[in-house]
Design a protein around this motif. Structure first.
Motif, mmCIF file in Angstrom:
data_model
loop_
_atom_site.group_PDB
_atom_site.id
_atom_site.type_symbol
_atom_site.label_atom_id
_atom_site.label_comp_id
_atom_site.label_asym_id
_atom_site.label_seq_id
_atom_site.Cartn_x
_atom_site.Cartn_y
_atom_site.Cartn_z
ATOM 1 N N ALA A 156 2.688 26.290 -9.125
ATOM 2 C CA ALA A 156 1.516 26.963 -9.190
ATOM 3 C C ALA A 156 1.182 27.717 -10.528
ATOM 4 O O ALA A 156 0.092 28.253 -10.674
ATOM 5 N N SER A 157 2.447 28.107 -11.244
ATOM 6 C CA SER A 157 2.381 29.028 -12.263
ATOM 7 C C SER A 157 3.431 28.652 -13.003
ATOM 8 O O SER A 157 4.304 27.829 -12.704
ATOM 9 N N GLY A 158 3.537 29.083 -14.473
ATOM 10 C CA GLY A 158 4.404 28.679 -15.394
ATOM 11 C C GLY A 158 5.579 29.510 -14.898
ATOM 12 O O GLY A 158 6.773 29.148 -15.296
ATOM 13 N N ARG A 159 5.500 30.692 -14.468
ATOM 14 C CA ARG A 159 6.793 31.141 -13.777
ATOM 15 C C ARG A 159 7.546 30.601 -12.930
ATOM 16 O O ARG A 159 8.656 30.484 -12.884
ATOM 17 N N GLU A 160 6.663 30.001 -11.785
ATOM 18 C CA GLU A 160 7.277 29.359 -10.847
ATOM 19 C C GLU A 160 8.015 27.922 -11.492
ATOM 20 O O GLU A 160 9.196 27.818 -11.136
ATOM 21 N N ALA A 161 7.322 27.417 -12.408
ATOM 22 C CA ALA A 161 7.672 26.048 -12.803
ATOM 23 C C ALA A 161 9.013 26.491 -13.688
ATOM 24 O O ALA A 161 10.101 25.627 -13.584
ATOM 25 N N LEU A 162 9.084 27.450 -14.588
ATOM 26 C CA LEU A 162 10.497 27.667 -15.267
ATOM 27 C C LEU A 162 11.579 28.117 -14.253
ATOM 28 O O LEU A 162 12.775 27.630 -14.632
ATOM 29 N N SER A 163 11.180 28.672 -13.262
ATOM 30 C CA SER A 163 12.335 29.022 -12.106
ATOM 31 C C SER A 163 13.008 27.935 -11.626
ATOM 32 O O SER A 163 13.954 27.598 -11.617
ATOM 33 N N ARG A 164 12.022 26.791 -11.582
ATOM 34 C CA ARG A 164 12.585 25.703 -10.875
ATOM 35 C C ARG A 164 13.361 24.803 -11.817
ATOM 36 O O ARG A 164 14.400 23.860 -11.551
ATOM 37 N N SER A 220 4.189 9.930 -6.525
ATOM 38 C CA SER A 220 5.126 9.711 -5.599
ATOM 39 C C SER A 220 5.122 8.122 -5.225
ATOM 40 O O SER A 220 6.382 7.365 -5.015
ATOM 41 N N GLU A 221 3.966 7.428 -5.194
ATOM 42 C CA GLU A 221 3.738 6.127 -4.811
ATOM 43 C C GLU A 221 4.277 5.420 -6.094
ATOM 44 O O GLU A 221 4.620 3.822 -5.760
ATOM 45 N N LEU A 222 4.272 5.803 -7.377
ATOM 46 C CA LEU A 222 4.833 5.088 -8.345
ATOM 47 C C LEU A 222 6.318 5.068 -8.702
ATOM 48 O O LEU A 222 6.863 4.655 -9.528
ATOM 49 N N GLY A 223 7.171 5.960 -7.729
ATOM 50 C CA GLY A 223 8.339 6.027 -7.548
ATOM 51 C C GLY A 223 9.019 7.300 -8.224
ATOM 52 O O GLY A 223 10.237 7.414 -8.346
ATOM 53 N N TYR A 224 8.290 8.190 -8.367
ATOM 54 C CA TYR A 224 8.718 9.668 -9.014
ATOM 55 C C TYR A 224 9.186 10.480 -7.904
ATOM 56 O O TYR A 224 8.452 10.326 -6.735
ATOM 57 N N GLN A 225 10.179 11.218 -7.988
ATOM 58 C CA GLN A 225 10.476 12.453 -7.115
ATOM 59 C C GLN A 225 9.799 13.570 -7.607
ATOM 60 O O GLN A 225 9.992 14.082 -8.791
ATOM 61 N N VAL A 226 8.721 13.929 -6.971
ATOM 62 C CA VAL A 226 7.501 14.956 -7.471
ATOM 63 C C VAL A 226 7.855 16.477 -6.948
ATOM 64 O O VAL A 226 7.938 16.597 -5.821
ATOM 65 N N THR A 227 7.976 17.386 -7.732
ATOM 66 C CA THR A 227 7.958 18.788 -7.249
ATOM 67 C C THR A 227 6.647 19.369 -7.991
ATOM 68 O O THR A 227 5.985 18.866 -9.013
ATOM 69 N N GLU A 228 6.231 20.434 -7.387
ATOM 70 C CA GLU A 228 4.931 21.197 -7.735
ATOM 71 C C GLU A 228 5.080 22.733 -8.123
ATOM 72 O O GLU A 228 6.356 23.305 -7.681
#
Length: 120
Positions: A32-40, A22-30
């Motif tokens: 905790a799992s592959g399933r959650e990541a794919l859904s996002r 975030s300090e480097l200028g990215y809009q960061v999302t998180e």
């Protein structure tokens, strides 16, 4: 501003990575799992992903993101604990763009991502 997702089962890794990136200028999302990541990703595809090789569904996540419309444009860093050829090749076959050694710190993240955040 480029969007970056950290998919890692460790709360601490995600929190530290998010703070630095975030300090480097990215809009960061998180995620905790592959399933959650794919859904996002299905809702809003990031420009860059860091996917922890230690997640059970890491390889499935990478290949599923690649199968999404526009998924081939995502820069995916497969995060490995050591440079083990077998693990890295599995990541590459699934569609990883590059690799990131873990544990990472401010210096490594700045060197890898520091000049890429703004160029969206």
């Amino acid at each position: 501003m480029k969007r970056l997702m950290i998919a890692d089962g460790s709360d601490i890794v995600r929190k530290v990575g998010k703070k630095i990136l975030s300090e480097l200028g990215y809009q960061v999302t998180e995620a905790a799992s592959g399933r959650e990541a794919l859904s996002r990703c299905e809702r809003e595809l990031p420009d860059v992903m860091i996917v922890d090789a230690g997640m059970d569904d890491a390889l499935d996540l990478i290949s599923n993101v690649r199968a999404l419309p526009e998924g081939k444009a995502v820069k995916i860093y497969y995060c490995v604990v050591e440079a083990e050829l077998k693990v890295m090749m599995a990541g590459k076959r699934a569609g990883a763009s590059d690799f990131l050694l873990k544990p990472f710190d401010r210096e490594i993240l700045t060197k890898t991502f520091g000049d890429k955040a703004i160029a969206a």
